[in-house]
Design a protein around this motif. Sequence first.
Motif, PDB file in Angstrom:
ATOM      1  N   LEU A 116      14.443  10.601  21.074  1.00 49.90           N
ATOM      2  CA  LEU A 116      15.420  11.410  20.103  1.00 49.90           C
ATOM      3  C   LEU A 116      16.596  12.419  20.660  1.00 49.90           C
ATOM      4  N   LEU A 117      17.300  12.475  20.272  1.00 50.07           N
ATOM      5  CA  LEU A 117      18.657  12.556  21.042  1.00 50.07           C
ATOM      6  C   LEU A 117      18.558  14.076  19.607  1.00 50.07           C
ATOM      7  N   VAL A 118      18.801  15.524  20.962  1.00 50.35           N
ATOM      8  CA  VAL A 118      18.494  16.864  19.435  1.00 50.35           C
ATOM      9  C   VAL A 118      19.406  18.062  20.646  1.00 50.35           C
ATOM     10  N   GLY A 119      20.347  18.871  19.600  1.00 49.43           N
ATOM     11  CA  GLY A 119      21.050  19.483  20.831  1.00 49.43           C
ATOM     12  C   GLY A 119      22.362  19.750  19.890  1.00 49.43           C
ATOM     13  N   SER A 120      23.630  20.630  21.038  1.00 47.34           N
ATOM     14  CA  SER A 120      24.051  20.870  20.306  1.00 47.34           C
ATOM     15  C   SER A 120      25.455  20.228  21.197  1.00 47.34           C
ATOM     16  N   GLY A 121      25.140  19.131  22.049  1.00 47.73           N
ATOM     17  CA  GLY A 121      26.090  18.933  23.860  1.00 47.73           C
ATOM     18  C   GLY A 121      26.477  17.299  23.475  1.00 47.73           C
ATOM     19  N   GLU A 122      27.694  17.598  21.831  1.00 53.41           N
ATOM     20  CA  GLU A 122      27.639  16.261  21.711  1.00 53.41           C
ATOM     21  C   GLU A 122      28.777  15.439  22.078  1.00 53.41           C
ATOM     22  N   GLY A 123      28.958  15.766  23.321  1.00 52.73           N
ATOM     23  CA  GLY A 123      30.000  15.505  24.875  1.00 52.73           C
ATOM     24  C   GLY A 123      29.251  14.918  25.177  1.00 52.73           C
ATOM     25  N   VAL A 124      27.922  15.441  25.406  1.00 52.39           N
ATOM     26  CA  VAL A 124      27.215  14.033  26.087  1.00 52.39           C
ATOM     27  C   VAL A 124      26.137  13.203  25.404  1.00 52.39           C
ATOM     28  N   ALA A 125      26.088  13.501  24.215  1.00 50.09           N
ATOM     29  CA  ALA A 125      24.877  12.159  23.273  1.00 50.09           C
ATOM     30  C   ALA A 125      25.153  11.307  22.799  1.00 50.09           C
ATOM     31  N   LEU A 164      11.143  21.063  15.272  1.00 48.83           N
ATOM     32  CA  LEU A 164      11.113  18.746  15.731  1.00 48.83           C
ATOM     33  C   LEU A 164      10.300  19.087  17.400  1.00 48.83           C
ATOM     34  N   ILE A 165      10.719  19.169  17.970  1.00 54.55           N
ATOM     35  CA  ILE A 165      10.305  18.707  18.890  1.00 54.55           C
ATOM     36  C   ILE A 165       8.822  19.659  19.540  1.00 54.55           C
ATOM     37  N   GLY A 166       8.887  21.039  18.578  1.00 57.17           N
ATOM     38  CA  GLY A 166       7.393  21.269  18.166  1.00 57.17           C
ATOM     39  C   GLY A 166       6.189  20.649  18.246  1.00 57.17           C
ATOM     40  N   GLU A 175      -0.138  11.584  14.140  1.00 54.66           N
ATOM     41  CA  GLU A 175      -0.242  10.785  16.040  1.00 54.66           C
ATOM     42  C   GLU A 175       0.798   9.115  16.117  1.00 54.66           C
ATOM     43  N   VAL A 176       0.700   8.581  14.751  1.00 56.15           N
ATOM     44  CA  VAL A 176       1.347   7.256  14.815  1.00 56.15           C
ATOM     45  C   VAL A 176       2.617   8.145  14.174  1.00 56.15           C
ATOM     46  N   TRP A 177       3.277   8.722  13.477  1.00 57.06           N
ATOM     47  CA  TRP A 177       4.435   9.063  12.213  1.00 57.06           C
ATOM     48  C   TRP A 177       5.037  10.061  12.788  1.00 57.06           C
ATOM     49  N   GLY A 178       4.198  11.532  13.543  1.00 61.74           N
ATOM     50  CA  GLY A 178       5.413  12.773  13.671  1.00 61.74           C
ATOM     51  C   GLY A 178       4.573  13.352  12.231  1.00 61.74           C
ATOM     52  N   HIS A 179       4.804  14.696  13.139  1.00 58.10           N
ATOM     53  CA  HIS A 179       4.181  15.920  12.524  1.00 58.10           C
ATOM     54  C   HIS A 179       5.468  15.585  10.451  1.00 58.10           C
TER      55      HIS A 179
END
Length: 218
Positions: A4-13, A60-62, A169-173
């Motif tokens: 899962l990729l999150v954040g603002s760094g589109e140049g890297v993502a 989401l990360i939390g 646990e299986v599908w995410g919160h």
Amino acid sequence: MRALLVGSGEGVAGPLSSTLRADGWTVWTRSDVTCRERGDYCLPDVVVVVDRPSDDDTKLIGSLANVGRLYLSSADQPAPAFRPEGWERTVVMRYPFSLARITECMQSLALHDQRQEILSVGTATLDPLAGTVARAGRGIDLGRRGCQLLHCLMQNPGQWVSRDHLLHEVWGHDFEHSTDVVAIYMNHVRRKFDASQPQMLFHDPAAGYMIKAAGSPA
């Protein structure tokens, strides 16, 4: 494996996402909800945070407990502020970094769970790494989610595990469907797992699901 990729760094993502997909990874982003709508969403093996995460990213990360994460930071970017209890497996990499180094670190984080031991309850065994299940030495094909559900139960033998817990646990919160999906998959697991064998899987509409060795007291 799933990232899962999150954040603002589109140049890297962007380049990282292309590289990972070319290497056979399944890559999701915060805005990629198609997988959830198809019902194919499950927990990622690793989370990659690129520079500044949004409030939605942080939420989401939390929600993703026990998932290793890699924080890719610009040289002047402060270390991540979200470090709640249970997130010991966090690696911070600062610019400059190479795609090869990033993917190597992701692989290490994702494979952390390979150190899990084979679980056993009565005559049943589950290998979390191989994703295989057997009863009395005979293999049972439960599929990926079936193995994940059984894994949750075998970690708590003789105890009721709620449908909400299994769903998270299986599908995410943040999975948007109801716990009915758990009932559908668990019906499939119970049919295959207990077929022509003494019952080990039990269901209570109020308490959830439980696994115990055949013949064990209630």
